[in-house]
Scaffold this motif. Structure first.
Motif, PDB file in Angstrom:
ATOM      1  N   ASP A 108       0.835  -1.208   0.000  1.00 19.88           N
ATOM      2  CA  ASP A 108       0.000   0.000   0.000  1.00 19.88           C
ATOM      3  C   ASP A 108       0.870   1.258   0.000  1.00 19.88           C
ATOM      4  OD1 ASP A 108      -2.209  -1.674   0.134  1.00 19.88           O
ATOM      5  OD2 ASP A 108      -2.379  -1.511   2.319  1.00 19.88           O
ATOM      6  N   LEU A 109       1.948   1.222   0.777  1.00 20.35           N
ATOM      7  CA  LEU A 109       2.864   2.353   0.821  1.00 20.35           C
ATOM      8  C   LEU A 109       3.500   2.594  -0.547  1.00 20.35           C
ATOM      9  CD1 LEU A 109       4.589   4.442   2.476  1.00 20.35           C
ATOM     10  CD2 LEU A 109       6.252   2.585   2.759  1.00 20.35           C
ATOM     11  N   LEU A 110       4.024   1.535  -1.147  1.00 18.96           N
ATOM     12  CA  LEU A 110       4.724   1.677  -2.419  1.00 18.96           C
ATOM     13  C   LEU A 110       3.810   2.187  -3.522  1.00 18.96           C
ATOM     14  CD1 LEU A 110       6.959  -1.536  -2.354  1.00 18.96           C
ATOM     15  CD2 LEU A 110       7.620   0.824  -1.831  1.00 18.96           C
ATOM     16  N   ALA A 111       2.534   1.854  -3.444  1.00 15.68           N
ATOM     17  CA  ALA A 111       1.578   2.314  -4.460  1.00 15.68           C
ATOM     18  C   ALA A 111       1.438   3.827  -4.474  1.00 15.68           C
ATOM     19  CB  ALA A 111       0.219   1.654  -4.226  1.00 15.68           C
ATOM     20  N   ASP A 112       1.763   4.480  -3.343  1.00 11.35           N
ATOM     21  CA  ASP A 112       1.660   5.938  -3.227  1.00 11.35           C
ATOM     22  C   ASP A 112       2.944   6.658  -3.617  1.00 11.35           C
ATOM     23  OD1 ASP A 112      -0.914   5.748  -2.254  1.00 11.35           O
ATOM     24  OD2 ASP A 112      -0.312   5.829  -0.147  1.00 11.35           O
ATOM     25  N   LEU A 113       4.005   5.925  -3.923  1.00 17.42           N
ATOM     26  CA  LEU A 113       5.325   6.522  -4.123  1.00 17.42           C
ATOM     27  C   LEU A 113       5.685   6.593  -5.603  1.00 17.42           C
ATOM     28  CD1 LEU A 113       7.336   4.752  -1.262  1.00 17.42           C
ATOM     29  CD2 LEU A 113       6.109   6.937  -1.192  1.00 17.42           C
ATOM     30  N   PRO A 114       6.656   7.454  -5.956  1.00 20.73           N
ATOM     31  CA  PRO A 114       7.123   7.501  -7.346  1.00 20.73           C
ATOM     32  C   PRO A 114       7.823   6.212  -7.737  1.00 20.73           C
ATOM     33  CG  PRO A 114       8.445   8.929  -5.929  1.00 20.73           C
ATOM     34  CD  PRO A 114       7.315   8.439  -5.092  1.00 20.73           C
ATOM     35  N   ASP A 115       8.089   6.054  -9.020  1.00 21.77           N
ATOM     36  CA  ASP A 115       8.820   4.873  -9.496  1.00 21.77           C
ATOM     37  C   ASP A 115      10.212   4.839  -8.866  1.00 21.77           C
ATOM     38  OD1 ASP A 115       6.677   4.192 -11.062  1.00 21.77           O
ATOM     39  OD2 ASP A 115       7.485   5.127 -12.882  1.00 21.77           O
ATOM     40  N   ASP A 116      10.678   3.640  -8.553  1.00 25.88           N
ATOM     41  CA  ASP A 116      12.010   3.443  -7.965  1.00 25.88           C
ATOM     42  C   ASP A 116      12.257   4.366  -6.765  1.00 25.88           C
ATOM     43  OD1 ASP A 116      12.732   1.511  -9.934  1.00 25.88           O
ATOM     44  OD2 ASP A 116      13.130   3.151 -11.338  1.00 25.88           O
ATOM     45  N   PRO A 117      11.403   4.312  -5.776  1.00 27.53           N
ATOM     46  CA  PRO A 117      11.554   5.219  -4.638  1.00 27.53           C
ATOM     47  C   PRO A 117      12.706   4.816  -3.731  1.00 27.53           C
ATOM     48  CG  PRO A 117       9.824   3.640  -4.182  1.00 27.53           C
ATOM     49  CD  PRO A 117      10.262   3.396  -5.609  1.00 27.53           C
ATOM     50  N   ALA A 118      13.232   5.810  -3.031  1.00 29.35           N
ATOM     51  CA  ALA A 118      14.216   5.558  -1.983  1.00 29.35           C
ATOM     52  C   ALA A 118      13.467   5.505  -0.655  1.00 29.35           C
ATOM     53  CB  ALA A 118      15.259   6.663  -1.955  1.00 29.35           C
ATOM     54  N   VAL A 119      13.621   4.381   0.054  1.00 34.41           N
ATOM     55  CA  VAL A 119      12.916   4.185   1.319  1.00 34.41           C
ATOM     56  C   VAL A 119      13.936   3.898   2.410  1.00 34.41           C
ATOM     57  CG1 VAL A 119      11.134   2.874   2.534  1.00 34.41           C
ATOM     58  CG2 VAL A 119      10.934   3.237   0.068  1.00 34.41           C
ATOM     59  N   VAL A 178      21.911  10.126   8.123  1.00 34.68           N
ATOM     60  CA  VAL A 178      21.658  10.321   6.689  1.00 34.68           C
ATOM     61  C   VAL A 178      21.284  11.784   6.469  1.00 34.68           C
ATOM     62  CG1 VAL A 178      20.967   7.935   6.243  1.00 34.68           C
ATOM     63  CG2 VAL A 178      19.248   9.588   6.939  1.00 34.68           C
ATOM     64  N   GLY A 179      21.416  12.237   5.214  1.00 30.81           N
ATOM     65  CA  GLY A 179      21.196  13.637   4.893  1.00 30.81           C
ATOM     66  C   GLY A 179      19.727  14.036   4.843  1.00 30.81           C
ATOM     67  N   ASP A 180      19.502  15.338   4.736  1.00 26.56           N
ATOM     68  CA  ASP A 180      18.153  15.885   4.675  1.00 26.56           C
ATOM     69  C   ASP A 180      17.467  15.523   3.356  1.00 26.56           C
ATOM     70  OD1 ASP A 180      18.950  17.089   7.011  1.00 26.56           O
ATOM     71  OD2 ASP A 180      18.915  19.140   6.233  1.00 26.56           O
ATOM     72  N   GLU A 181      16.160  15.291   3.434  1.00 25.98           N
ATOM     73  CA  GLU A 181      15.307  15.109   2.258  1.00 25.98           C
ATOM     74  C   GLU A 181      15.873  14.092   1.272  1.00 25.98           C
ATOM     75  OE1 GLU A 181      14.181  18.897   0.594  1.00 25.98           O
ATOM     76  OE2 GLU A 181      13.424  19.637   2.511  1.00 25.98           O
ATOM     77  N   ARG A 182      16.339  12.987   1.791  1.00 26.89           N
ATOM     78  CA  ARG A 182      16.950  11.944   0.962  1.00 26.89           C
ATOM     79  C   ARG A 182      15.951  10.875   0.524  1.00 26.89           C
ATOM     80  NH1 ARG A 182      22.040  10.153   1.930  1.00 26.89           N
ATOM     81  NH2 ARG A 182      21.434   8.519   0.454  1.00 26.89           N
ATOM     82  N   PHE A 183      14.812  10.758   1.227  1.00 22.66           N
ATOM     83  CA  PHE A 183      13.961   9.590   1.027  1.00 22.66           C
ATOM     84  C   PHE A 183      12.528   9.965   0.662  1.00 22.66           C
ATOM     85  CE2 PHE A 183      17.456   8.274   3.704  1.00 22.66           C
ATOM     86  CZ  PHE A 183      17.859   7.102   3.079  1.00 22.66           C
ATOM     87  N   ASP A 184      11.918   9.062  -0.100  1.00 26.04           N
ATOM     88  CA  ASP A 184      10.508   9.192  -0.458  1.00 26.04           C
ATOM     89  C   ASP A 184       9.603   8.613   0.619  1.00 26.04           C
ATOM     90  OD1 ASP A 184      10.829  10.256  -3.232  1.00 26.04           O
ATOM     91  OD2 ASP A 184      11.864   8.350  -3.522  1.00 26.04           O
ATOM     92  N   ALA A 185      10.137   7.725   1.437  1.00 25.11           N
ATOM     93  CA  ALA A 185       9.335   7.124   2.508  1.00 25.11           C
ATOM     94  C   ALA A 185      10.252   6.626   3.618  1.00 25.11           C
ATOM     95  CB  ALA A 185       8.491   5.967   1.977  1.00 25.11           C
ATOM     96  N   VAL A 186       9.670   6.573   4.805  1.00 23.70           N
ATOM     97  CA  VAL A 186      10.314   5.959   5.973  1.00 23.70           C
ATOM     98  C   VAL A 186       9.369   4.898   6.513  1.00 23.70           C
ATOM     99  CG1 VAL A 186      10.993   6.325   8.387  1.00 23.70           C
ATOM    100  CG2 VAL A 186      11.710   7.958   6.639  1.00 23.70           C
ATOM    101  N   THR A 187       9.902   3.710   6.789  1.00 24.87           N
ATOM    102  CA  THR A 187       9.149   2.677   7.498  1.00 24.87           C
ATOM    103  C   THR A 187       9.800   2.472   8.860  1.00 24.87           C
ATOM    104  OG1 THR A 187      10.462   0.920   6.447  1.00 24.87           O
ATOM    105  CG2 THR A 187       8.368   1.491   5.412  1.00 24.87           C
ATOM    106  N   ALA A 188       8.977   2.227   9.860  1.00 23.95           N
ATOM    107  CA  ALA A 188       9.477   1.988  11.226  1.00 23.95           C
ATOM    108  C   ALA A 188       8.520   1.012  11.897  1.00 23.95           C
ATOM    109  CB  ALA A 188       9.588   3.285  12.008  1.00 23.95           C
ATOM    110  N   TYR A 189       8.774  -0.277  11.678  1.00 26.15           N
ATOM    111  CA  TYR A 189       7.915  -1.328  12.217  1.00 26.15           C
ATOM    112  C   TYR A 189       8.413  -1.751  13.596  1.00 26.15           C
ATOM    113  CZ  TYR A 189       5.089  -2.534   8.060  1.00 26.15           C
ATOM    114  OH  TYR A 189       4.182  -2.533   7.036  1.00 26.15           O
ATOM    115  N   HIS A 190       7.556  -1.615  14.612  1.00 21.05           N
ATOM    116  CA  HIS A 190       7.854  -2.134  15.947  1.00 21.05           C
ATOM    117  C   HIS A 190       9.219  -1.636  16.433  1.00 21.05           C
ATOM    118  CE1 HIS A 190       4.482  -4.711  14.947  1.00 21.05           C
ATOM    119  NE2 HIS A 190       5.108  -5.040  13.858  1.00 21.05           N
ATOM    120  N   ALA A 191       9.467  -0.355  16.233  1.00 22.02           N
ATOM    121  CA  ALA A 191      10.803   0.188  16.496  1.00 22.02           C
ATOM    122  C   ALA A 191      10.807   1.346  17.477  1.00 22.02           C
ATOM    123  CB  ALA A 191      11.438   0.622  15.162  1.00 22.02           C
TER     124      ALA A 191
END
Length: 199
Positions: free
Chosen positions: A33-44, A95-108
């Motif tokens: 579901d997350l990937l469906a909202d992101l651009p092609d070849d996203p950085a996560v 990591v640097g600023d504004e590097r990623f299209d998404a962040v995941t944090a499961y049980h963290a």
């Protein structure tokens, strides 16, 4: 427990946790579901990636896994050998600023002391591009405890409560907040939050 104690605790239990986890819980489907909202070849950025099987293995090749436990990262190196893996702590992401299209944090995040959660969410916002998405576990209760015997070791858990967490996310610059419930890796029902870093 302080940060070093949490790191050592995860080093002690990382292999047991990876072995006991159910690979088929419905929380894994939230990645799609997350990937469906992101651009092609996203950085996560996968924060608290552990052995990588739950999230990192299902993310695009440009993704990065970060964990406080070197033992967890060693397991991830076996599970996802092509992934970029970084040793670090989530309230000061290396990591640097504004590097990623998404962040995941499961049980963290609930393994960090709750008074530091706002700093964690500020870091998530910092590394996301405007419009980037966050998918993370949403702790339901207010607690701070050390559970002895957890996965054969002991582990620290801390959270300020569901509503306070949602408020902290909004204060860190997240909007479009949605919640959903899924089955977690240990077979329990867990709430997750999906939010967008505002412009």
């Amino acid at each position: 427990m302080d940060r070093n104690e949490v790191r050592r605790a995860w080093d002690d239990v990382a292999a047991t946790y990876a072995a006991r986890r159910d690979p088929d819980g419905s929380d894994a489907a939230l990645i799609d579901d997350l990937l469906a909202d992101l651009p092609d070849d996203p950085a996560v950025l996968d924060v608290g990636c552990g052995d990588g099987a739950r999230t990192l293995a299902n993310l695009p090749s440009a993704s990065v896994g970060i964990d406080v436990s070197r033992e967890g990262l060693e397991l991830a190196r076996e599970t996802v050998p092509t992934a970029r893996l970084v040793h670090g702590e989530m309230s000061a992401l290396p990591v640097g600023d504004e590097r990623f299209d998404a962040v995941t944090a499961y049980h963290a995040v609930f393994h960090v002391a709750r008074e530091r959660h706002p700093a964690v969410y500020a870091e998530f916002a910092r590394v996301l591009r405007p419009g980037g998405r966050l998918l993370m576990t949403l702790p339901g209760g207010r607690f701070e405890t050390v559970r002895r015997g957890w996965m054969g070791g002991r582990m620290f858990f801390s959270a300020p409560g569901r509503e306070r967490t949602l408020t902290q996310l909004r204060e860190a610059g997240f909007g479009e907040v949605e919640t959903t419930t899924a089955t977690d890796p240990l077979g329990s029902s867990t709430e997750f939050v999906l939010a967008t870093r505002l412009e």
